[in-house]
Design a protein around this motif. Sequence first.
Motif, PDB file in Angstrom:
ATOM      1  N   PHE A 193      -3.708  -5.411 -17.066  1.00 36.86           N
ATOM      2  CA  PHE A 193      -2.559  -5.076 -16.264  1.00 36.86           C
ATOM      3  C   PHE A 193      -2.944  -4.733 -14.897  1.00 36.86           C
ATOM      4  N   PRO A 194      -4.119  -4.100 -14.551  1.00 36.22           N
ATOM      5  CA  PRO A 194      -4.563  -3.985 -13.044  1.00 36.22           C
ATOM      6  C   PRO A 194      -4.691  -4.945 -12.580  1.00 36.22           C
ATOM      7  N   PHE A 195      -5.419  -6.199 -13.134  1.00 38.23           N
ATOM      8  CA  PHE A 195      -5.731  -7.352 -12.526  1.00 38.23           C
ATOM      9  C   PHE A 195      -4.255  -8.181 -12.259  1.00 38.23           C
ATOM     10  N   PHE A 196      -3.544  -7.988 -13.107  1.00 35.01           N
ATOM     11  CA  PHE A 196      -2.261  -8.611 -12.999  1.00 35.01           C
ATOM     12  C   PHE A 196      -1.569  -8.023 -11.769  1.00 35.01           C
ATOM     13  N   ILE A 197      -1.573  -6.800 -11.653  1.00 40.41           N
ATOM     14  CA  ILE A 197      -0.656  -6.220 -10.548  1.00 40.41           C
ATOM     15  C   ILE A 197      -1.268  -6.606  -9.095  1.00 40.41           C
ATOM     16  N   PHE A 217      12.938 -28.361   0.630  1.00 41.00           N
ATOM     17  CA  PHE A 217      11.337 -27.699   0.918  1.00 41.00           C
ATOM     18  C   PHE A 217      11.422 -26.319   0.316  1.00 41.00           C
ATOM     19  N   ILE A 218      12.315 -25.338   0.532  1.00 43.19           N
ATOM     20  CA  ILE A 218      12.304 -24.076   0.216  1.00 43.19           C
ATOM     21  C   ILE A 218      12.463 -24.053  -1.363  1.00 43.19           C
ATOM     22  N   TYR A 219      13.360 -25.115  -2.107  1.00 41.82           N
ATOM     23  CA  TYR A 219      13.692 -24.947  -3.454  1.00 41.82           C
ATOM     24  C   TYR A 219      12.221 -25.414  -4.122  1.00 41.82           C
ATOM     25  N   GLY A 220      11.456 -26.396  -3.552  1.00 41.84           N
ATOM     26  CA  GLY A 220      10.118 -26.817  -4.118  1.00 41.84           C
ATOM     27  C   GLY A 220       9.389 -25.796  -4.237  1.00 41.84           C
ATOM     28  N   PHE A 221       9.234 -24.682  -3.017  1.00 39.87           N
ATOM     29  CA  PHE A 221       8.351 -23.568  -2.952  1.00 39.87           C
ATOM     30  C   PHE A 221       8.673 -22.655  -4.207  1.00 39.87           C
ATOM     31  N   CYS A 222      10.024 -22.540  -4.273  1.00 38.49           N
ATOM     32  CA  CYS A 222      10.455 -21.678  -5.407  1.00 38.49           C
ATOM     33  C   CYS A 222      10.215 -22.064  -6.809  1.00 38.49           C
ATOM     34  N   CYS A 223      10.230 -23.280  -7.039  1.00 36.30           N
ATOM     35  CA  CYS A 223       9.668 -23.970  -8.359  1.00 36.30           C
ATOM     36  C   CYS A 223       8.196 -23.661  -8.590  1.00 36.30           C
ATOM     37  N   LEU A 224       7.373 -23.887  -7.408  1.00 34.99           N
ATOM     38  CA  LEU A 224       6.106 -23.492  -7.239  1.00 34.99           C
ATOM     39  C   LEU A 224       5.804 -22.024  -7.799  1.00 34.99           C
ATOM     40  N   ILE A 225       6.616 -21.091  -7.085  1.00 32.01           N
ATOM     41  CA  ILE A 225       6.273 -19.639  -7.356  1.00 32.01           C
ATOM     42  C   ILE A 225       6.740 -19.216  -8.801  1.00 32.01           C
ATOM     43  N   VAL A 226       7.808 -19.929  -9.280  1.00 32.47           N
ATOM     44  CA  VAL A 226       8.052 -19.753 -10.708  1.00 32.47           C
ATOM     45  C   VAL A 226       7.118 -19.891 -11.559  1.00 32.47           C
ATOM     46  N   PHE A 227       6.419 -21.009 -11.215  1.00 36.82           N
ATOM     47  CA  PHE A 227       5.205 -21.761 -12.162  1.00 36.82           C
ATOM     48  C   PHE A 227       4.040 -20.684 -12.022  1.00 36.82           C
ATOM     49  N   LEU A 228       3.602 -20.232 -10.883  1.00 40.62           N
ATOM     50  CA  LEU A 228       2.373 -19.376 -10.608  1.00 40.62           C
ATOM     51  C   LEU A 228       2.885 -17.919 -11.186  1.00 40.62           C
ATOM     52  N   TYR A 229       3.971 -17.199 -11.075  1.00 38.19           N
ATOM     53  CA  TYR A 229       4.296 -16.187 -11.719  1.00 38.19           C
ATOM     54  C   TYR A 229       4.242 -16.290 -13.380  1.00 38.19           C
ATOM     55  N   GLY A 230       4.763 -17.352 -13.644  1.00 39.09           N
ATOM     56  CA  GLY A 230       4.688 -17.823 -15.121  1.00 39.09           C
ATOM     57  C   GLY A 230       3.164 -17.598 -15.471  1.00 39.09           C
ATOM     58  N   ILE A 231       2.363 -18.103 -14.814  1.00 39.91           N
ATOM     59  CA  ILE A 231       0.859 -18.271 -15.274  1.00 39.91           C
ATOM     60  C   ILE A 231       0.316 -16.809 -15.182  1.00 39.91           C
ATOM     61  N   THR A 262       2.017 -22.175 -24.708  1.00 41.67           N
ATOM     62  CA  THR A 262       2.314 -23.594 -24.736  1.00 41.67           C
ATOM     63  C   THR A 262       3.611 -23.910 -23.965  1.00 41.67           C
ATOM     64  N   VAL A 263       4.605 -23.205 -24.097  1.00 44.51           N
ATOM     65  CA  VAL A 263       6.008 -23.400 -23.385  1.00 44.51           C
ATOM     66  C   VAL A 263       5.596 -23.480 -21.900  1.00 44.51           C
ATOM     67  N   LEU A 264       4.786 -22.502 -21.418  1.00 44.96           N
ATOM     68  CA  LEU A 264       4.620 -22.685 -19.931  1.00 44.96           C
ATOM     69  C   LEU A 264       3.888 -23.954 -19.564  1.00 44.96           C
ATOM     70  N   GLY A 265       3.209 -24.383 -20.484  1.00 50.91           N
ATOM     71  CA  GLY A 265       2.196 -25.784 -19.962  1.00 50.91           C
ATOM     72  C   GLY A 265       3.159 -26.827 -19.813  1.00 50.91           C
ATOM     73  N   LEU A 266       4.268 -26.819 -20.763  1.00 52.56           N
ATOM     74  CA  LEU A 266       5.232 -28.006 -20.573  1.00 52.56           C
ATOM     75  C   LEU A 266       6.165 -27.614 -19.493  1.00 52.56           C
TER      76      LEU A 266
END
Length: 230
Positions: free
Chosen positions: A144-148, A185-199, A212-216
Amino acid sequence: MVLFQLTTMRFITIYVAQGVIFATFLFFAIKIMKRDRKRLNKIFAGFYISPVIGIFVNFIYGPMTDVNLVLLLNFVTNFGIFYSPIFLVVFDLILLKSEKVITTGKQTLILVAYGIAMFSMIFFLFIPGAGVTLNKNWSPVWSFPFFIYVVSVVSIGAVIPFLYLSLQIYKKFEDDILKKKWKSFIYGFCCLIVFLYGIFVSNTLNSDIFRTVLGLLGLILALVAGYLMY
Protein backbone atom coordinates in the motif's frame (compact mmCIF):
# COMPACT_ATOMS: atom_id res chain seq x y z
CA MET A 1 -4.21 -27.23 -14.57
CA VAL A 2 -4.88 -23.90 -12.91
CA LEU A 3 -1.18 -23.08 -12.89
CA PHE A 4 -1.00 -23.82 -16.62
CA GLN A 5 -3.94 -21.55 -17.34
CA LEU A 6 -2.45 -18.72 -15.31
CA THR A 7 0.93 -19.16 -17.00
CA THR A 8 -0.76 -19.12 -20.39
CA MET A 9 -2.70 -16.00 -19.50
CA ARG A 10 0.49 -14.30 -18.33
CA PHE A 11 2.12 -15.18 -21.65
CA ILE A 12 -0.85 -13.74 -23.55
CA THR A 13 -0.82 -10.59 -21.40
CA ILE A 14 2.91 -9.93 -21.85
CA TYR A 15 3.67 -11.08 -25.37
CA VAL A 16 0.33 -10.68 -27.14
CA ALA A 17 -1.60 -7.83 -25.47
CA GLN A 18 1.45 -5.78 -24.53
CA GLY A 19 3.09 -6.79 -27.79
CA VAL A 20 0.29 -5.10 -29.71
CA ILE A 21 0.67 -1.97 -27.58
CA PHE A 22 4.44 -2.07 -28.11
CA ALA A 23 4.11 -2.29 -31.88
CA THR A 24 1.42 0.40 -32.08
CA PHE A 25 3.26 2.92 -29.88
CA LEU A 26 6.53 2.27 -31.73
CA PHE A 27 4.74 2.87 -35.03
CA PHE A 28 3.34 6.21 -33.80
CA ALA A 29 6.74 7.29 -32.46
CA ILE A 30 8.41 6.56 -35.80
CA LYS A 31 5.66 8.38 -37.71
CA ILE A 32 6.04 11.46 -35.49
CA MET A 33 9.82 11.53 -35.84
CA LYS A 34 9.65 11.08 -39.62
CA ARG A 35 7.23 13.98 -39.93
CA ASP A 36 9.58 16.51 -38.35
CA ARG A 37 12.69 16.33 -36.15
CA LYS A 38 12.00 19.61 -34.32
CA ARG A 39 12.16 19.50 -30.52
CA LEU A 40 8.38 19.70 -30.01
CA ASN A 41 7.93 16.52 -32.03
CA LYS A 42 10.75 14.81 -30.15
CA ILE A 43 9.03 15.64 -26.86
CA PHE A 44 5.73 14.28 -28.13
CA ALA A 45 7.42 11.16 -29.50
CA GLY A 46 8.93 10.63 -26.05
CA PHE A 47 5.43 9.95 -24.76
CA TYR A 48 5.31 6.87 -27.02
CA ILE A 49 8.97 5.84 -26.79
CA SER A 50 9.12 5.71 -22.98
CA PRO A 51 6.49 2.93 -22.58
CA VAL A 52 7.94 1.12 -25.60
CA ILE A 53 11.22 0.81 -23.70
CA GLY A 54 9.39 -0.30 -20.55
CA ILE A 55 7.38 -2.95 -22.37
CA PHE A 56 10.48 -4.21 -24.18
CA VAL A 57 12.19 -4.79 -20.83
CA ASN A 58 9.07 -6.64 -19.72
CA PHE A 59 9.49 -8.97 -22.70
CA ILE A 60 12.99 -9.77 -21.48
CA TYR A 61 12.25 -10.66 -17.86
CA GLY A 62 8.86 -12.27 -18.49
CA PRO A 63 10.19 -15.86 -18.47
CA MET A 64 12.91 -15.29 -15.85
CA THR A 65 12.78 -16.95 -12.42
CA ASP A 66 15.46 -15.03 -10.52
CA VAL A 67 13.47 -13.01 -7.96
CA ASN A 68 15.94 -10.16 -7.51
CA LEU A 69 16.54 -9.76 -11.24
CA VAL A 70 12.81 -9.85 -11.99
CA LEU A 71 12.10 -7.18 -9.36
CA LEU A 72 14.89 -4.97 -10.70
CA LEU A 73 13.76 -5.26 -14.33
CA ASN A 74 10.15 -4.78 -13.24
CA PHE A 75 11.26 -1.47 -11.76
CA VAL A 76 12.75 -0.49 -15.14
CA THR A 77 9.49 -1.45 -16.84
CA ASN A 78 7.46 0.58 -14.35
CA PHE A 79 9.74 3.56 -14.79
CA GLY A 80 9.42 3.47 -18.57
CA ILE A 81 5.65 3.23 -18.55
CA PHE A 82 4.92 5.63 -15.68
CA TYR A 83 7.44 8.22 -16.88
CA SER A 84 5.71 8.78 -20.23
CA PRO A 85 2.99 11.29 -19.11
CA ILE A 86 5.59 13.93 -18.17
CA PHE A 87 6.43 14.36 -21.86
CA LEU A 88 2.85 15.53 -22.40
CA VAL A 89 3.17 18.09 -19.63
CA VAL A 90 6.25 19.56 -21.31
CA PHE A 91 4.50 19.33 -24.68
CA ASP A 92 1.54 21.33 -23.32
CA LEU A 93 3.80 23.92 -21.70
CA ILE A 94 5.57 24.53 -25.00
CA LEU A 95 2.28 24.91 -26.85
CA LEU A 96 0.90 27.24 -24.21
CA LYS A 97 3.97 29.38 -23.53
CA SER A 98 6.23 28.79 -26.59
CA GLU A 99 9.80 27.47 -26.64
CA LYS A 100 11.14 30.96 -25.98
CA VAL A 101 9.56 30.88 -22.53
CA ILE A 102 9.83 27.14 -21.87
CA THR A 103 13.46 26.87 -22.91
CA THR A 104 15.39 23.65 -23.43
CA GLY A 105 16.88 24.10 -19.95
CA LYS A 106 13.45 24.37 -18.34
CA GLN A 107 12.18 21.38 -20.31
CA THR A 108 15.15 19.32 -19.16
CA LEU A 109 14.66 20.45 -15.55
CA ILE A 110 11.02 19.30 -15.57
CA LEU A 111 11.90 15.94 -17.14
CA VAL A 112 14.78 15.35 -14.71
CA ALA A 113 12.81 16.41 -11.63
CA TYR A 114 9.95 14.06 -12.47
CA GLY A 115 12.46 11.35 -13.34
CA ILE A 116 14.12 11.65 -9.93
CA ALA A 117 10.77 11.45 -8.18
CA MET A 118 9.84 8.39 -10.23
CA PHE A 119 13.27 6.77 -9.86
CA SER A 120 12.89 7.02 -6.09
CA MET A 121 10.53 4.04 -6.39
CA ILE A 122 13.63 1.89 -6.28
CA PHE A 123 14.22 2.64 -2.59
CA PHE A 124 10.99 0.79 -1.74
CA LEU A 125 12.64 -2.40 -2.97
CA PHE A 126 14.98 -2.24 0.02
CA ILE A 127 12.24 -1.72 2.63
CA PRO A 128 10.77 -5.04 3.83
CA GLY A 129 7.00 -5.13 3.36
CA ALA A 130 6.85 -1.66 1.80
CA GLY A 131 7.83 -2.33 -1.80
CA VAL A 132 7.11 -4.91 -4.48
CA THR A 133 6.98 -8.69 -4.16
CA LEU A 134 6.09 -11.49 -6.57
CA ASN A 135 3.15 -13.85 -6.25
CA LYS A 136 3.12 -17.53 -7.23
CA ASN A 137 2.57 -16.59 -10.88
CA TRP A 138 5.55 -14.20 -10.88
CA SER A 139 3.27 -11.17 -11.16
CA PRO A 140 4.24 -8.03 -9.17
CA VAL A 141 2.38 -7.33 -5.95
CA TRP A 142 2.52 -3.79 -4.58
CA SER A 143 2.42 -2.78 -0.94
CA PHE A 144 0.00 0.00 0.00
CA PRO A 145 2.82 2.52 0.73
CA PHE A 146 4.29 1.85 -2.72
CA PHE A 147 0.85 2.28 -4.29
CA ILE A 148 0.33 5.63 -2.54
CA TYR A 149 3.77 6.85 -3.58
CA VAL A 150 3.39 6.01 -7.27
CA VAL A 151 -0.17 7.39 -7.46
CA SER A 152 0.96 10.60 -5.77
CA VAL A 153 3.94 11.15 -8.10
CA VAL A 154 1.99 10.42 -11.28
CA SER A 155 -1.07 12.44 -10.20
CA ILE A 156 0.71 15.50 -8.81
CA GLY A 157 3.62 15.46 -11.23
CA ALA A 158 1.84 14.67 -14.50
CA VAL A 159 -1.91 14.04 -14.53
CA ILE A 160 -3.14 17.19 -12.77
CA PRO A 161 -0.69 19.54 -14.58
CA PHE A 162 -1.56 18.00 -17.95
CA LEU A 163 -5.32 18.35 -17.46
CA TYR A 164 -4.95 21.94 -16.24
CA LEU A 165 -2.65 22.96 -19.10
CA SER A 166 -4.75 21.17 -21.70
CA LEU A 167 -7.88 23.02 -20.59
CA GLN A 168 -5.99 26.31 -20.78
CA ILE A 169 -4.91 25.50 -24.33
CA TYR A 170 -8.45 24.46 -25.26
CA LYS A 171 -9.80 27.83 -24.14
CA LYS A 172 -7.41 29.60 -26.49
CA PHE A 173 -8.64 27.78 -29.58
CA GLU A 174 -11.22 29.64 -31.63
CA ASP A 175 -11.44 27.21 -34.52
CA ASP A 176 -14.07 24.49 -33.95
CA ILE A 177 -12.04 21.86 -35.81
CA LEU A 178 -9.01 22.48 -33.59
CA LYS A 179 -11.21 22.33 -30.51
CA LYS A 180 -12.60 18.99 -31.62
CA LYS A 181 -9.11 17.59 -32.24
CA TRP A 182 -7.87 18.85 -28.89
CA LYS A 183 -10.84 17.23 -27.15
CA SER A 184 -9.83 13.94 -28.73
CA PHE A 185 -6.31 14.51 -27.45
CA ILE A 186 -7.59 15.00 -23.89
CA TYR A 187 -9.96 12.04 -24.15
CA GLY A 188 -7.05 9.88 -25.31
CA PHE A 189 -5.04 10.93 -22.28
CA CYS A 190 -7.96 10.08 -19.99
CA CYS A 191 -8.09 6.57 -21.51
CA LEU A 192 -4.38 6.20 -20.81
CA ILE A 193 -4.72 7.35 -17.22
CA VAL A 194 -7.61 4.98 -16.56
CA PHE A 195 -5.35 2.19 -17.82
CA LEU A 196 -2.41 3.35 -15.68
CA TYR A 197 -4.48 3.63 -12.52
CA GLY A 198 -5.95 0.24 -13.35
CA ILE A 199 -2.41 -1.18 -13.32
CA PHE A 200 -1.77 0.46 -9.94
CA VAL A 201 -4.93 -1.04 -8.45
CA SER A 202 -4.40 -4.44 -10.08
CA ASN A 203 -0.87 -4.79 -8.72
CA THR A 204 -2.05 -3.79 -5.25
CA LEU A 205 -5.17 -5.99 -5.11
CA ASN A 206 -3.24 -9.00 -6.48
CA SER A 207 -6.39 -10.53 -7.98
CA ASP A 208 -5.95 -12.90 -10.94
CA ILE A 209 -9.45 -12.12 -12.17
CA PHE A 210 -8.85 -8.37 -12.02
CA ARG A 211 -5.51 -8.76 -13.82
CA THR A 212 -7.17 -10.75 -16.60
CA VAL A 213 -9.99 -8.24 -17.09
CA LEU A 214 -7.54 -5.33 -16.99
CA GLY A 215 -5.29 -7.06 -19.51
CA LEU A 216 -8.14 -7.18 -22.04
CA LEU A 217 -9.58 -3.77 -21.18
CA GLY A 218 -6.14 -2.19 -20.96
CA LEU A 219 -5.29 -3.29 -24.50
CA ILE A 220 -8.35 -1.45 -25.80
CA LEU A 221 -7.72 1.64 -23.65
CA ALA A 222 -4.06 1.88 -24.62
CA LEU A 223 -4.75 1.55 -28.34
CA VAL A 224 -7.59 4.07 -28.21
CA ALA A 225 -5.42 6.46 -26.19
CA GLY A 226 -2.47 6.17 -28.54
CA TYR A 227 -4.64 6.72 -31.61
CA LEU A 228 -6.66 9.66 -30.24
CA MET A 229 -3.55 11.44 -29.01
CA TYR A 230 -1.69 10.83 -32.28
